[in-house]
Scaffold this active site. Structure first.
Site, short mmCIF file in Angstrom:
data_model
loop_
_atom_site.label_atom_id
_atom_site.label_comp_id
_atom_site.label_asym_id
_atom_site.label_seq_id
_atom_site.Cartn_x
_atom_site.Cartn_y
_atom_site.Cartn_z
N SER A 82 4.84 -10.46 6.26
CA SER A 82 4.90 -9.01 6.43
C SER A 82 3.97 -8.57 7.57
O SER A 82 4.34 -7.73 8.41
CB SER A 82 4.51 -8.34 5.11
OG SER A 82 4.70 -6.96 5.18
N THR A 91 0.83 -1.22 0.00
CA THR A 91 0.00 0.00 0.00
C THR A 91 0.86 1.27 0.00
O THR A 91 0.63 2.20 -0.77
CB THR A 91 -0.88 0.03 1.28
OG1 THR A 91 -1.36 -1.29 1.53
CG2 THR A 91 -2.01 1.00 1.15
N TRP A 147 3.88 1.79 -0.96
CA TRP A 147 4.55 1.96 -2.25
C TRP A 147 3.58 2.51 -3.30
O TRP A 147 3.87 3.50 -3.99
CB TRP A 147 5.07 0.59 -2.69
CG TRP A 147 5.92 0.58 -3.93
CD1 TRP A 147 6.60 1.62 -4.47
CD2 TRP A 147 6.17 -0.56 -4.78
NE1 TRP A 147 7.27 1.20 -5.60
CE2 TRP A 147 7.02 -0.13 -5.80
CE3 TRP A 147 5.76 -1.89 -4.75
CZ2 TRP A 147 7.46 -0.99 -6.81
CZ3 TRP A 147 6.20 -2.74 -5.74
CH2 TRP A 147 7.05 -2.30 -6.75
N HIS A 178 -8.69 -0.30 2.90
CA HIS A 178 -8.56 -1.76 2.88
C HIS A 178 -9.95 -2.41 2.85
O HIS A 178 -10.06 -3.62 3.03
CB HIS A 178 -7.87 -2.26 4.15
CG HIS A 178 -6.42 -1.92 4.29
ND1 HIS A 178 -5.50 -2.07 3.28
CD2 HIS A 178 -5.71 -1.47 5.36
CE1 HIS A 178 -4.30 -1.71 3.73
NE2 HIS A 178 -4.40 -1.35 4.97
P1 A3P Z 1 7.78 -6.53 3.62
O1 A3P Z 1 7.28 -6.61 5.02
O2 A3P Z 1 7.68 -7.84 2.91
O3 A3P Z 1 9.12 -5.93 3.49
P2 A3P Z 1 1.84 -2.04 3.19
O4 A3P Z 1 2.39 -0.78 2.64
O5 A3P Z 1 0.61 -2.52 2.47
O6 A3P Z 1 1.67 -1.98 4.65
O7 A3P Z 1 2.91 -3.16 2.85
C1 A3P Z 1 4.16 -3.14 3.44
C2 A3P Z 1 5.09 -3.97 2.59
O8 A3P Z 1 5.48 -3.22 1.44
C3 A3P Z 1 6.36 -4.30 3.34
O9 A3P Z 1 6.79 -5.57 2.84
C4 A3P Z 1 7.26 -3.16 2.91
O10 A3P Z 1 8.63 -3.40 3.11
C5 A3P Z 1 6.90 -3.05 1.45
N1 A3P Z 1 7.23 -1.74 0.88
C6 A3P Z 1 7.13 -0.54 1.47
N2 A3P Z 1 7.56 0.43 0.65
C7 A3P Z 1 7.96 -0.18 -0.48
C8 A3P Z 1 8.53 0.30 -1.71
N3 A3P Z 1 8.76 1.58 -1.90
N4 A3P Z 1 8.81 -0.60 -2.67
C9 A3P Z 1 8.57 -1.91 -2.46
N5 A3P Z 1 8.05 -2.43 -1.34
C10 A3P Z 1 7.73 -1.57 -0.36
#
Ligand code: A3P
Length: 329
Positions: free
Chosen positions: A171, A79, A81, A141
């Site tokens: 995660s 999310t 990202w 969500h």
């Molecule tokens: P991991 O825990 O596998 O590293 P959300 O944003 O939906 O809460 O998801 C978080 C997940 O997205 C985490 O995964 C996080 O590290 C990853 N994430 C956050 N920023 C990101 C980015 N810029 N590019 C790729 N993945 C990213």
């Protein structure tokens, strides 16, 4: 009555809900949560108390505009990202991704693209949305069944992002442990794995969440764009351009030639974002440290944590639940 912890962050203040919400909660099935004390099942999905207050209020009061863009995700699908990507995409005329004053350099994406039920509506009130420039960019969500009917009826566009459930699980396990206070201890992987497989996780069951948006996106591809974290990781340039087309703001030939797509991906990259001061040291108003949203951002990290049995169990669930849908991980 339990003594409140003096430094308890807002995201743990589960009991701060209206009387109306309390009454509703007392009628719902509940289970113990991963982070909050309890999760409640509402319209087939699991929520913590305050979040549910936000869901109800959003369902009652949110009025979409036809130009709105709504990012919908399963928690931990990327999310943060996609919020960054969508923000930089729709605001690219005002904020060039290479400029030193880009808002993403000093703001966490959750501040720039707020959640409806987790931020704007969480206190059960109607927020003032008049300062949002068009197109307004929100995220949620919410499962499809719980989306305000007005969203389904309007011309606003939805971008749905999901991820391999094995990576989502790891995660989410890591994220909720990070947000638990020291005295709460951590959840073992086995404890929460069982819950995840039973669908008892934030906005779970994950399979129903994904499947409903998948099916709707097939029926209505002009309204819902379905994307996975893995696709975005593998071919980010292609998918960002497709996203821009879907949202009606395609990249011009000049923009592509000048490298605008890659510049945008660079500013939103895990390496760049996770190293910004705001994301290393900042906190959201609800108390979560911004760095909790950046762990390692890899595809397939589950291999480092899940046992063979766990893998088989999750794969079986996916096979059984997603059979015949065309959705695969
Ligand atoms: P991991 O825990 O596998 O590293 P959300 O944003 O939906 O809460 O998801 C978080 C997940 O997205 C985490 O995964 C996080 O590290 C990853 N994430 C956050 N920023 C990101 C980015 N810029 N590019 C790729 N993945 C990213």
């Amino acid at each position: 009555m339990e003594t409140p912890h003096p430094q308890e962050p807002k995201y743990l203040k589960d009991d701060e809900v209206s009387q109306e919400c309390m009454s509703l909660l007392s009628t719902l099935p509940s289970e113990s949560g991963w982070l909050s004390k309890k999760l409640y099942k509402y319209q087939g999905f699991w929520h913590n108390a305050r979040q549910l207050q936000g869901v109800i209020s959003c369902q009652k009061y949110f009025q979409p505009q036809d130009t709105d863009i709504l990012l919908v995700t399963t928690p931990k699908s990327g999310t943060t990202w996609l919020k960054a990507i969508l923000f930089s995409l729709v605001n690219r005329t005002h904020f060039k991704p290479t400029k030193g004053d880009h808002p993403l350099l000093t703001n966490n994406p959750h501040t720039l693209v707020p959640f409806l039920e987790l931020k704007l509506y969480i206190d059960g009130q109607t927020p003032d949305l008049s300062s949002f420039a068009s197109p307004r960019l929100f995220s949620t969500h919410l499962p499809y069944v719980s989306l305000p009917k007005s969203i389904q009826d309007s011309k606003c566009k939805l971008v749905y992002l999901c991820r391999n459930p094995k990576d989502i699980f790891i995660s989410l396990w890591a994220f909720t442990n990070k947000l638990r206070l020291q005295e709460m201890g951590t959840n073992s992987i086995e404890q929460v794995f069982e819950k995840f497989c039973e669908g008892v996780s934030l906005y779970g069951p994950f399979w129903d969440h994904m499947l409903s948006y998948w099916n709707e996106s097939l029926k209505n591809p002009d309204k819902i764009y379905f994307l996975t974290y893995e696709e975005m990781k593998e071919q980010p340039n292609l998918h960002l351009r497709k996203l821009a087309d879907f949202l009606g703001c395609p990249f011009s030939t000049k923009e592509v030639e000048e490298g605008m797509v890659d510049d945008m991906l660079d500013i939103c990259s895990f390496d760049n974002m996770s190293n910004l001061k705001v994301n290393k040291e900042g906190k959201l108003p609800s108390g979560e440290s911004n760095n909790a949203f950046f762990r390692n951002g890899k595809v397939g990290d589950w291999k480092n944590y899940l046992t063979m049995e766990m893998v088989e169990r999750l794969e079986k669930i996916c096979e059984e639940k997603l059979v015949g849908s065309g959705l695969k991980f």
